[in-house]
Scaffold this active site. Structure first.
Site, PDB file in Angstrom:
ATOM      1  CG  ASP A  23      -0.283  -0.238   2.512  1.00 16.03           C
ATOM      2  OD1 ASP A  23       0.909  -0.581   2.525  1.00 16.03           O
ATOM      3  OD2 ASP A  23      -0.945  -0.094   3.566  1.00 16.03           O
ATOM      4  CG  HIS A 203       7.856  -2.458  10.783  1.00 17.12           C
ATOM      5  ND1 HIS A 203       7.291  -3.499  10.088  1.00 17.12           N
ATOM      6  CD2 HIS A 203       8.022  -1.447   9.889  1.00 17.12           C
ATOM      7  CE1 HIS A 203       7.113  -3.127   8.828  1.00 17.12           C
ATOM      8  NE2 HIS A 203       7.549  -1.887   8.668  1.00 17.12           N
ATOM      9  CD  GLU A 206      10.264   3.303  10.617  1.00 21.54           C
ATOM     10  OE1 GLU A 206      10.157   3.939   9.569  1.00 21.54           O
ATOM     11  OE2 GLU A 206       9.423   2.464  10.993  1.00 21.54           O
TER      12      GLU A 206
END
Length: 359
Positions: A23, A203, A206
């Protein structure tokens, strides 16, 4: 080699991409078409170049939270089977045109059910799109199913990743804002995946620091780290230029835990201040298992070739460095060992050998 590779030369190199969001890579013209077809009326403009510029500008906020808001529009037009098939097919085509020979593309099925699609229908539509877009183009696409870390559906998504792993789904991921949503909230899903001998990335490191990385590895057992930029906080460069690694950084390097780094995206979210000062330079020199990725090609106005081109300019990298990053990525892919080896020895090494000979 006297001259660094040009962008056009880099596009011809056989590349491997491990961190790319479905996306986050739509073509602006496709967003406009799908908005018209599906009745989505939230776009800031219906001019193709204007929309392209809007996404780029909105993404350069320096805030991960604001950066994530740009996905409202892309996800908004990805709510039907036909739209998912089209977006996935174009993703595979665009990556192949950029010289990518293997890609792992991730998305969150739970974000595409607002018009009544089941999670299974979403997955099957995306897989069909990747099949169509990959056919005859010299690229293979594996899918990572993502669970959103602020939601409570990670076990459900993990079970689907296992269910569909023999038909193109190669792993699992969690994504979303890190602060306040530690990976340990989803520990049951990670323990399930480990029992099922399934692969997953998280993830981490970050927008949040070392605790996020530590939890992802030591509590959750991540195979790879999505981004992992903040591992630099556990490395001290001393006055003589040598680097001293803390316990966590040393563990990550010793265990060869892959870092899925996305330089341009890291600048946009404030995880790095410039390409020239991006931690990837130091981590490469210290031989961490670093890989180069795009994250969100639309939002970052980038491609994998573009990321390599920026690194070449900033750090003086040549073909040998690019091959090193690429083999790192292929070694770290969620494919069976023999299939990874076949791509390394049959595609990647011969491809770089030809480019170096031509140079």
């Amino acid at each position: 080699m006297s001259q660094p590779p040009t962008l056009e030369e880099i596009r011809r190199a056989p590349k491997v991409l491990l961190h790319d969001h479905l996306d986050g890579g739509l073509r602006p013209e496709t967003i406009i078409d799908l908005a018209r077809e599906t009745g989505y009326d939230g776009l800031p403009t219906t001019d193709v170049e204007g929309l392209r510029a809007w996404f780029s500008e909105a993404s350069n906020s320096g805030s991960l939270e604001l950066y994530l808001q740009t996905f409202d529009h892309t996800v908004g037009v990805m709510q039907t089977r036909d739209s998912l098939v089209r977006v996935a097919a174009e993703c595979a085509q665009d990556l192949a045109d950029d010289g990518v020979v293997y890609a792992e593309v991730r998305y969150a099925p739970e974000q595409h059910t607002s018009t009544g699609l089941s999670l299974e229908e979403v997955i099957e539509a995306v897989q069909e799109g990747f099949r169509i877009g990959s056919e005859g183009r010299g690229i293979r696409v594996g899918t990572l199913l993502t669970a959103m870390r602020h939601q409570a559906r990670s076990m459900e998504i993990a079970e689907l990743a296992v269910r569909y792993r023999d038909v193109g789904v190669v792993g699992f991921d969690i994504a979303g804002a890190e602060a306040g949503y530690p990976p340990t909230r989803h520990l049951d899903a990670f323990e399930y995946l480990q029992r099922e001998n399934a692969h997953f990335t998280i993830h981490a490191g970050e927008a949040f620091g070392l605790p996020s990385i530590w939890q992802a590895i030591q509590w959750c057992g991540a195979d790879r780290l999505g981004h992992g930029v903040r591992i630099i906080d556990d490395i001290t460069v001393q006055g003589d230029g040598t680097a001293k690694l803390g316990r966590l950084a040393a563990y990550v390097r010793d265990k060869r835990i892959p870092l899925e780094m996305c330089p341009t995206s890291n600048l946009q979210t404030g995880a790095a201040t410039s390409i020239a000062e991006h931690p990837i330079g130091l981590l490469r020199s210290l031989n961490f298992r670093v890989t180069v990725n795009t994250d969100n090609r639309l939002m970052s106005a980038t491609s994998l070739s573009g990321e390599f081109s920026k690194l070449t300019e900033a750090f003086g990298y040549g073909w040998d460095d690019m091959q090193w990053f690429t083999i790192n990525a292929m070694k770290s892919a969620f494919l069976p060992f023999d299939e990874r080896l076949a791509l390394i020895n049959g595609v990647i090494k011969p491809g770089f050998a030809r480019l170096k000979w031509q140079a």
